[in-house]
Design an enzyme around this catalytic site. Structure first.
Site, mmCIF file in Angstrom:
data_model
loop_
_atom_site.group_PDB
_atom_site.id
_atom_site.type_symbol
_atom_site.label_atom_id
_atom_site.label_comp_id
_atom_site.label_asym_id
_atom_site.label_seq_id
_atom_site.Cartn_x
_atom_site.Cartn_y
_atom_site.Cartn_z
ATOM 1 N N ASP A 54 0.808 -1.323 -0.094
ATOM 2 C CA ASP A 54 -0.098 0.023 -0.054
ATOM 3 C C ASP A 54 0.849 1.318 0.025
ATOM 4 O OD1 ASP A 54 -2.505 1.633 0.553
ATOM 5 O OD2 ASP A 54 -1.795 1.738 2.517
ATOM 6 N N GLU A 94 -2.053 -5.205 -3.333
ATOM 7 C CA GLU A 94 -1.143 -4.548 -2.593
ATOM 8 C C GLU A 94 -0.182 -5.600 -1.861
ATOM 9 O OE1 GLU A 94 -3.871 -1.008 -0.663
ATOM 10 O OE2 GLU A 94 -4.160 -2.848 0.204
#
Length: 246
Positions: A66, A134
């Protein structure tokens, strides 16, 4: 070098070999540490632990990925939109790395085919696709470093999806937009949320959105957040002309 490569290929199980080939096709390069990528697709329900008792699942890689996605996109916007101030760049980055968009990316790559979990796939919500994307980026960083992450994000995110001109007009949250407008215009607003299950027994939530004590929009969805967003979108279109004048 070719001999070493052949030895490693022979030492892989057939299952690992299939995973390696599919992963290589998605990444555009060969992964070095296949175990890292397997971890990136391991759900916490598997209850796996390493040799010192730490959990083996994708959540830490998801956290890392992320941050890396955000930094690569931030650098791209900084270079491509030199006139944009901090607020503009932040808003544009939010549009690109929105949960909805990350879910779309993970779904397009069919990352859920790799997941190891004790939970049936059909029981996962939409966010599993973005979480795995992610985690994959986190695994790339751990395996290959930042440069490979940049190349992957360029190929899979920026080139096919990032059109700054189009993104400028994209609304990422109708609820935020509507609340901002109501506050600016000093209008009272209220979201009345209630359970509104359908005839099959599925748990749903209904929302009535009132502005200045008048019901403007209603909606129903599988979560309170989705129902509020859907009602806000309907209200936005009802007030669009007035809102765009301000």
């Amino acid at each position: 070098m070719k001999l070493i490569k052949k030895i490693f290929q022979k030492s892989r199980s057939q299952e690992d070999g299939i995973f390696f080939d599919k992963l290589k096709n998605i990444l555009g390069f060969e992964p070095l540490n296949i175990t890292l990528y397997k971890k990136g697709f391991t759900h916490r329900s598997s209850s796996k632990l390493d040799s010192i008792g730490n959990p083996i699942n994708y959540e830490r890689l998801e956290f890392l990925g992320d941050s890396i996605i955000s930094s690569v996109i931030a650098a791209h916007l900084f270079n491509e939109a030199p006139a944009g101030d901090e607020g503009y760049l932040t808003k544009m980055r939010s549009k690109i790395v929105s949960r909805e968009h990350l879910n779309e990316l993970g779904r397009d790559l069919d990352l859920i085919q790799f997941i190891e979990s004790k939970v049936p796939v059909q029981h996962f919500g939409e966010n599993i696709h973005g979480n795995l994307f992610e985690a994959l980026v986190g695994a790339i960083y751990t395996d290959r470093g930042y440069t490979y992450c940049e190349k992957f994000i360029q190929k899979r995110v920026i080139i096919p999806y990032v059109d700054i001109a189009k993104l400028e007009g994209k609304v990422i949250s109708y609820k935020s937009l509507l609340i901002e407008w109501c506050q600016k215009e000093k209008k009272k607003f209220h979201y009345d949320v209630y359970e509104d299950n359908d005839i099959s027994g599925e748990r749903l939530f209904g929302v009535k959105l009132s502005i200045d004590d008048r019901i403007i929009a209603k909606a129903r969805a599988s979560s309170k957040k989705k129902a509020e967003e859907k009602a806000s979108q309907r209200a936005y279109f009802a007030f669009q002309e007035k809102m765009n004048k301000k």
